[in-house]
Write a protein that holds these residues in place. Structure first.
Motif, PDB file in Angstrom:
ATOM      1  N   GLY A  34       0.831  -1.200   0.000  1.00 38.43           N
ATOM      2  CA  GLY A  34       0.000   0.000   0.000  1.00 38.43           C
ATOM      3  C   GLY A  34       0.863   1.246   0.000  1.00 38.43           C
ATOM      4  N   LEU A  35       1.919   1.246   0.810  1.00 42.13           N
ATOM      5  CA  LEU A  35       2.796   2.412   0.886  1.00 42.13           C
ATOM      6  C   LEU A  35       3.567   2.615  -0.425  1.00 42.13           C
ATOM      7  N   VAL A  38       1.351   4.320  -2.860  1.00 41.85           N
ATOM      8  CA  VAL A  38       1.246   5.748  -2.564  1.00 41.85           C
ATOM      9  C   VAL A  38       2.511   6.458  -3.040  1.00 41.85           C
ATOM     10  N   ILE A  41       2.642   6.739  -6.919  1.00 46.17           N
ATOM     11  CA  ILE A  41       1.704   7.726  -7.459  1.00 46.17           C
ATOM     12  C   ILE A  41       2.244   9.140  -7.259  1.00 46.17           C
ATOM     13  N   TYR A  42       2.720   9.432  -6.042  1.00 47.49           N
ATOM     14  CA  TYR A  42       3.177  10.797  -5.795  1.00 47.49           C
ATOM     15  C   TYR A  42       4.500  11.082  -6.494  1.00 47.49           C
ATOM     16  N   PRO A 123       7.701  15.745   9.808  1.00 50.22           N
ATOM     17  CA  PRO A 123       6.341  15.893   9.299  1.00 50.22           C
ATOM     18  C   PRO A 123       5.629  17.044  10.003  1.00 50.22           C
ATOM     19  N   GLY A 124       5.119  17.969   9.227  1.00 48.29           N
ATOM     20  CA  GLY A 124       4.371  19.082   9.795  1.00 48.29           C
ATOM     21  C   GLY A 124       5.253  20.207  10.311  1.00 48.29           C
ATOM     22  N   ILE A 129       6.669  23.087   5.684  1.00 46.29           N
ATOM     23  CA  ILE A 129       5.403  23.553   5.133  1.00 46.29           C
ATOM     24  C   ILE A 129       5.553  24.932   4.496  1.00 46.29           C
ATOM     25  N   ARG A 134       5.004  21.349  -2.417  1.00 49.20           N
ATOM     26  CA  ARG A 134       4.065  20.291  -1.983  1.00 49.20           C
ATOM     27  C   ARG A 134       4.692  18.910  -2.202  1.00 49.20           C
ATOM     28  N   ILE A 137       7.097  18.052   0.536  1.00 48.19           N
ATOM     29  CA  ILE A 137       6.381  17.688   1.770  1.00 48.19           C
ATOM     30  C   ILE A 137       5.976  16.215   1.701  1.00 48.19           C
ATOM     31  N   LEU A 138       5.446  15.811   0.538  1.00 43.38           N
ATOM     32  CA  LEU A 138       5.037  14.411   0.380  1.00 43.38           C
ATOM     33  C   LEU A 138       6.242  13.480   0.464  1.00 43.38           C
ATOM     34  N   GLY A 141       7.260  13.301   4.030  1.00 47.80           N
ATOM     35  CA  GLY A 141       6.203  12.588   4.765  1.00 47.80           C
ATOM     36  C   GLY A 141       6.346  11.091   4.570  1.00 47.80           C
ATOM     37  N   VAL A 145       7.419   8.089   7.218  1.00 43.26           N
ATOM     38  CA  VAL A 145       6.466   6.999   7.477  1.00 43.26           C
ATOM     39  C   VAL A 145       7.084   5.651   7.108  1.00 43.26           C
ATOM     40  N   LEU A 149       8.201   2.987   9.784  1.00 41.66           N
ATOM     41  CA  LEU A 149       7.511   1.701   9.892  1.00 41.66           C
ATOM     42  C   LEU A 149       8.501   0.547   9.732  1.00 41.66           C
TER      43      LEU A 149
END
Lengths: 206, 537
Positions: A34-35, A38, A41-42, A123-124, A129, A134, A137-138, A141, A145, A149
């Motif tokens: 799943g990751l 993601v 795609i980005y 993150p954040g 930011i 953008r 940031i992704l 992020g 993650v 993980l």
């Protein structure tokens, strides 16, 4: 397919244990799958930003960590075969080396993340930011993650190996009942394999 | 470990005194039968909460305007109702209760492959349930996003969502462990000589289900983790303000949650495939066709998730493709219905209560299935999207399908599980009230959706009033029926007449062991010969 194992202990079925572990590994692959979806795609949507982000990462530390994990995979594989050869002392030693290598990996990871935090990247964070695109940031992020993980899986793997080590020492895991050690090895290879994908995706593709 | 103490074969699992006393003999027990009952009782508690919330919503909708609650409360009520019913009742429902209880017995095994993991999965279930309850009781506000936790609202909402999201994650983990256990059990522990095509249909349906649980759940797991991290740290993956895409969330969510519909319905179909031949006193028609359709549903079910998102922004090509694939699911489902009807044809039908539940299952499942085609077709979907029509459709499938099958299964296997028979007259009265109430409750919602009543609103226009009154009345009749059914079963578990070993003349292995089954099920593991079949042992 053999359905009833002819073994002294009717509750012990090595084949079943192995099958169960492989199925569990499928679920882990899908979790990270799943990751990876993601991520791809980005990356497709923000190719330049992902390149900029990759320049922030240090491929040397990444490469060192890759080597550490590969060696640790080798040591745990050797520990399984030395258990089959009834060499308990060597098995224990190899497992201890595996745990040490995992610890070194985590220490490297700690310093790597620490450098990012010093640069105001988490993150954040305001720097991320306000000053970055953008896409970056992704990128960061996902970087935190996915490597986070993965590090969590390293920790879980270490716990499993420590349990296996104790069981080898007190003899409940032995050449006839080796499922726990075999499965710990399988799990460790999985953790290793995921890193093999994470490393080029984040550090190497510029 | 267990080899030291010989477990006697004349003691049934309910009376067995193990290492632990009292309640600990249950919550530390690795016996698949006790774990099944643990699941059943914990589900029942959650079910009562879910039903109460459903009743409250129907009461709110009995008249336009605010009746008993305001909009924010209503949002929370449908959210918690959905989370409880989906994640805690219908997804684990049949596999965790009847799968755990019957699977090992039906394939001639003493337990599942990993009894301790089995118990662990129940602990996860309880932990997940407690987290969801915590999200209701503590923090500032009950979750109000709907059970789907759609981004970006799921990380903008100020309510106490984190425990609910982690609860759903842990419940998913519980479901994965159950699925894993069943796959290994079926591969490794079938009785000697029981080949794949000598396995009864309920274990087959559990096998298909287990694969879906295993392969789909991790994806929603990571998606929920991402939403939680989005809430805590603001990582950006689903937040349009930070470059993320909320539609991606919907894709990842439905990649799991659509196959999850088949996690719900496949074991329900499996139970029906056991009940119908038993009470038609005939062989199941098309044994292999039912297996093939089970696997086909499990397979095709992965490729239809997009039909939840026809209005969310997808390319036309994607929409057509998902629409066509959705129609494909109807084929194996129709094959099953055809097989059940053919099994009844020229059978000597014994209209006992499990059979009544089974035929009413077919009836509501057909309505649910056909309305599913309305929703799968692109043009009509856009017309009724997010209306009461959708709510009616999935309650016919999820509550009608799984609920009727669950009650059919419990009435079918009750004498085996508890060794006692329930009161058949009250069981029929309860079934009649439930069925009439069910149809009165959900049928008007098809009409309401067609004339334009949106879902998830606490209020509506005056022209929707009449049908809503009917629907609310139905909810009371259905709950009344439900009460009769549950009270009857509860009383009978203690005081019912002693049941025979095989009251329905069933042909599968569970009817060869004592009622209730002994601790290790079989004194001697059955051996299947050349001439034995799934229903000829």
């Amino acid at each position: 397919m053999e359905q009833v194992s002819q073994h002294a202990d009717p509750h012990y079925d090595q084949e079943a244990n192995k099958l169960g572990m492989w199925l569990f590994i499928f679920t882990e692959l899908l979790l990270f799958g799943g990751l990876f979806i993601v991520y791809s795609i980005y990356r497709f949507l923000n190719p330049e930003a992902f390149q900029l982000g990759a320049h922030e990462l240090n491929p040397t530390i990444g490469a060192i960590n890759t080597i550490i994990l590969l060696v640790s995979s080798m040591t745990i594989a050797m520990s399984t075969s030395s258990l089959q050869k009834k060499n308990k002392g060597l098995t224990v030693l190899l497992l201890e080396i595996t745990i040490m290598l995992a610890l070194v990996f985590l220490i490297n990871k700690y310093f790597e993340w620490g450098v990012k935090f010093d640069h105001g990247i988490w993150p954040g964070s305001e720097h991320l930011i306000n000053d970055m695109s953008r896409g970056e940031i992704l990128f960061f992020g996902l970087y935190f993650v996915m490597t986070g993980l993965h590090a969590l899986h390293i920790i879980v793997g270490m716990i499993i190996i420590i349990v296996a080590l104790k069981r080898v020492q007190n003899g409940t895991v032995n050449e006839n009942r080796s499922s726990l050690l075999d499965n710990a090895g399988l799990y460790w290879h999985l953790v290793d394999l995921i890193w093999i994908f994470l490393f080029p995706l984040f550090y190497l593709i510029h | 470990m267990q080899t030291a103490t010989q477990i006697p074969h004349d003691v049934n699992y309910l009376d067995y005194k193990g290492k632990y006393k009292g309640i600990f003999g249950w919550i530390f027990s690795t016996d698949h039968k006790r774990i099944a009952l643990l699941y059943m009782y914990s589900m029942m508690v959650m079910f009562v909460v879910g039903v109460a919330l459903g009743l409250a919503m129907k009461l709110e909708l009995i008249a336009p305007g605010q009746t008993i609650m305001g909009p924010q409360t209503y949002n929370s009520v449908f959210t918690v109702h959905g989370v409880i019913m989906i994640f805690m009742i219908v997804i684990p429902g049949l596999p965790a209760v009847f799968g755990n209880f019957m699977l090992p017995i039906m394939i001639g095994a003493k337990d599942v492959a990993f009894p301790k993991v089995n118990l662990l999965s129940w602990y996860f279930y309880v932990a997940g349930a407690l987290l969801v309850i915590a999200s209701v009781l503590f923090g500032n506000g009950t979750p109000d996003t709907g059970w789907t936790f759609y981004a970006p609202y799921s990380f903008k909402s100020g309510t106490n969502l984190l425990p609910a999201i982690f609860g759903a994650f842990i419940l998913g983990f519980s479901s994965i462990l159950t699925g894993l256990n069943f796959i290994v059990t079926i591969h490794r522990m079938r009785a000697p000589g029981m080949t794949w095509f000598k396995m009864p249909l309920f274990p087959w349906s559990l096998y298909g289900t287990a694969w879906i649980q295993l392969l789909a759940t991790p994806v929603v797991g990571i998606t929920l983790v991402l939403v939680a991290l989005e809430r805590i740290f603001g990582i950006g993956v689903f937040d349009p303000a930070l470059g993320g895409d909320p539609v991606l969330y919907q894709h990842l969510f439905w990649i799991y949650s659509h196959p999850a519909v088949y996690v719900m319905i496949l074991p329900a179909m499996g139970a029906i495939s056991e009940i119908i031949p038993t009470f038609s006193q005939k062989h199941i028609f098309g044994y292999r066709a039912i297996i093939a359709s089970t696997l086909a549903i499990a397979f095709v079910g992965y490729f239809v998730w997009g039909h939840h998102m026809f209005t969310s922004g997808m390319s036309g090509t994607a929409q057509y493709t998902f629409s066509v694939l959705t129609f494909l699911v109807a084929i194996p489902s129709a094959i099953k219905v055809f097989n059940w009807i053919s099994t009844m044809h020229k059978g000597s039908i014994n209209p006992e209560i499990p059979f009544l539940w089974a035929v009413s299952f077919i009836f509501v499942f057909m309505i649910g299935g056909f309305s599913g085609l309305v929703l799968g077709a692109l043009a009509t979907n856009v017309y009724v999207h997010d209306t009461a029509f959708v709510v009616a459709h999935f309650h016919f499938i999820v509550f009608g399908g799984v609920g009727f099958s669950f009650f059919g299964a419990i009435h079918y296997w009750f004498p085996k599980m508890f060794g006692r028979m329930y009161d058949k007259v009250w069981a029929k009265v309860g079934w009649a009230f439930f069925t009439v109430g069910f149809l009165t409750l959900y049928s008007p919602m098809f009409y309401l959706g067609m004339i334009g009543m949106p879902r998830r609103y606490y209020d509506y226009l005056p022209e929707f009033h009449a049908a809503n009154i009917l629907s609310s009345l139905g909810s009371w009749v259905m709950t009344f029926g439900l009460l009769i059914v549950v009270i009857n079963l509860f009383r009978s578990a203690k005081n019912g007449a002693i049941a025979e070993i095989n009251p329905w003349h069933g042909k599968t292995l569970e009817w060869t062991v004592a009622s209730p089954p002994p601790v290790e099920n079989f004194e001697e593991i059955p051996v299947y010969g050349e001439k034995d079949g799934p229903y000829e042992y």
